[in-house]
Design an enzyme around this catalytic site. Structure first.
Site, PDB file in Angstrom:
ATOM      1  N   ASP A 123       0.852  -1.191   0.000  1.00  0.00           N
ATOM      2  CA  ASP A 123       0.000   0.000   0.000  1.00  0.00           C
ATOM      3  C   ASP A 123       0.886   1.239   0.000  1.00  0.00           C
ATOM      4  OD1 ASP A 123      -3.184   0.632   0.780  1.00  0.00           O
ATOM      5  OD2 ASP A 123      -1.775   2.258   1.225  1.00  0.00           O
ATOM      6  N   CYS A 150     -14.750   6.962  -2.922  1.00  0.00           N
ATOM      7  CA  CYS A 150     -15.394   7.083  -1.622  1.00  0.00           C
ATOM      8  C   CYS A 150     -15.367   8.526  -1.128  1.00  0.00           C
ATOM      9  CB  CYS A 150     -14.724   6.162  -0.607  1.00  0.00           C
ATOM     10  SG  CYS A 150     -12.983   6.488  -0.337  1.00  0.00           S
TER      11      CYS A 150
END
Length: 416
Positions: free
Chosen positions: A90, A259
């Site tokens: 990540d 989002c």
């Protein structure tokens, strides 16, 4: 590795040891090991897993790309299921807005802006110290994808952008490595299993060190075929499915909902993660015939559910049919990409940064505030912009989506 965590922004490097609860000394914990037969007893009772399946899970290696909402949930489920090795990749760090849905993180992680891959590794070590977790604070790109993903038996997509998903599709099709797509936005969750066309193993020579010799067949040239002492089948037999490019030949163009623009329900995240993990467990226990062969989408709020047939590769697909891998070759990959939440990511790979020297230089600027660093990242604020700099020179600049402005700020404060 789980036993040697890196420091948070507020902690000295030598002060942390993860893996033993604070109320127990390492010696007392060593005297009270949790046996696998106890830990996984209820899962072993399930006929689909059983003792053999549990042994297979312990030998498996899964890479998860993106450790945000879906990735954190999937990593937690796989770790608790006893998958022996996890690789977490990540590029981002924990923020307060993540806590609503990203289940492996807490308020301390958000306050310290801890990189998500590292924060996830530490949390997993607290509830399952018997597995191996590798964390990589990195952006997955063509230059590092082979190094990071070659050891894994299965790749799980939990990314937030199609650029990386199409890169994954190119890599997995080229290497005949199964992967599972998953996405969640608003109340919507979607997943799809991709089982690539197997490489012609009869024309690949397996060497004693587990590497495949280079083949003159262009369909399998540069393939690395992994063989180890684990019981995962070397050449798992399955009927190939469509790849991502079969269903969506081109990435979406124009504005794409995130989002940060559409919001997200944690329940949608957990639905996507649960389905993705269950499909992974089927594959890792050598039961690919039970895997779903559709692109499944489910809107939890409207109760709408759809499935698109993905059972067969498209012969005219440029990726799995014609064996063309433009994303893996880096064609058209932008140097700077938007991250979705009023921020710009600037790639400056292979340019290591001396954080101590950088901190001393930036400290002379009167308009720079909240300047702090550890071995994982350096962070500071200037006006409406927050800079997060990683050791390889990659930076996230929050507070703008203007690429020209972000490039200018990077050059002024980090260097060109």
């Amino acid at each position: 590795m789980s036993k040697h965590p890196a420091p948070s922004l507020e902690e000295p490097a030598t002060s942390i040891h993860i893996g033993t609860p604070a109320t127990q000394s390492p010696a007392s914990a060593a005297r009270q090991p949790i046996l696998d037969t106890e830990r996984y007893s209820r899962q072993i009772l399930f006929p689909g897993i059983g003792p053999t399946g549990q042994h297979l899970l312990a030998s498996a290696h899964v890479a998860i790309i993106g450790v945000g909402a879906t990735g954190a949930a999937t990593a937690s489920l796989l770790a608790r299921a006893g998958v022996g090795t996890l690789t977490l990749i990540d590029r981002d760090f924990v923020e307060p807005s993540n806590l609503q849905r990203q289940i492996l993180f807490d308020e301390a992680d958000a306050r310290d802006s801890l990189p998500k891959a590292e924060a996830a590794r530490r949390k997993i070590a607290l509830f399952n110290s018997g597995i191996t977790v590798h964390s990589h604070i990195a952006d997955l790109v063509p230059a590092n994808i082979h190094e990071l993903l070659t050891p894994a038996h299965l790749i799980l997509d939990a990314t937030d952008n199609f650029e990386t998903r199409y890169l994954l599709n190119d890599y997995c099709v080229q290497q005949s490595k199964p992967w599972i797509y998953a996405a969640a936005i608003g109340a919507y969750a979607a997943t799809m299993n991709i089982l690539p066309i197997p490489v012609d193993s009869s024309k690949a020579v397996i060497l004693s060190d587990g590497e495949a010799a280079e083949s003159k067949n262009p369909r399998i040239s540069s393939l690395r075929t992994e063989r180890s002492d684990v019981p995962i089948k070397d050449a798992l037999e399955y009927t190939p499915t469509a790849c991502l490019a079969c269903i969506f030949p081109k990435p979406p163009t124009g504005p794409v909902e995130t989002c940060d623009t559409a919001g997200i329900l944690s329940t949608a995240v957990n639905l996507a993660a649960s389905i993705q993990t269950t499909e992974a467990l089927k594959l890792l226990t050598n039961q690919p015939d039970l895997m779903r062969r559709t692109l499944l989408s489910h809107d939890l709020w409207s109760n709408e559910r759809t499935e698109i047939n993905a059972s067969k590769p498209n012969p005219s697909c440029t990726v799995c049919g014609q064996r063309l891998f433009p994303h893996l070759a880096g064609e058209g990959r932008p140097h700077i990409t938007l991250c979705g939440r009023n921020s710009v990511q600037i790639h400056e790979h292979h340019r290591p940064v001396d954080f101590a020297a950088m901190r001393n230089r930036l400290a002379s600027h009167a308009d720079i505030h909240d300047l702090r660093f550890n071995q994982l990242l350096l962070r500071f604020q200037r006006g409406p912009h927050t800079f997060t700099l990683f050791p390889d020179g990659r930076a996230l600049i929050q507070g703008t989506t203007d690429i020209t402005l972000a490039r200018s700020l990077y050059a002024r404060f980090i260097g060109s």
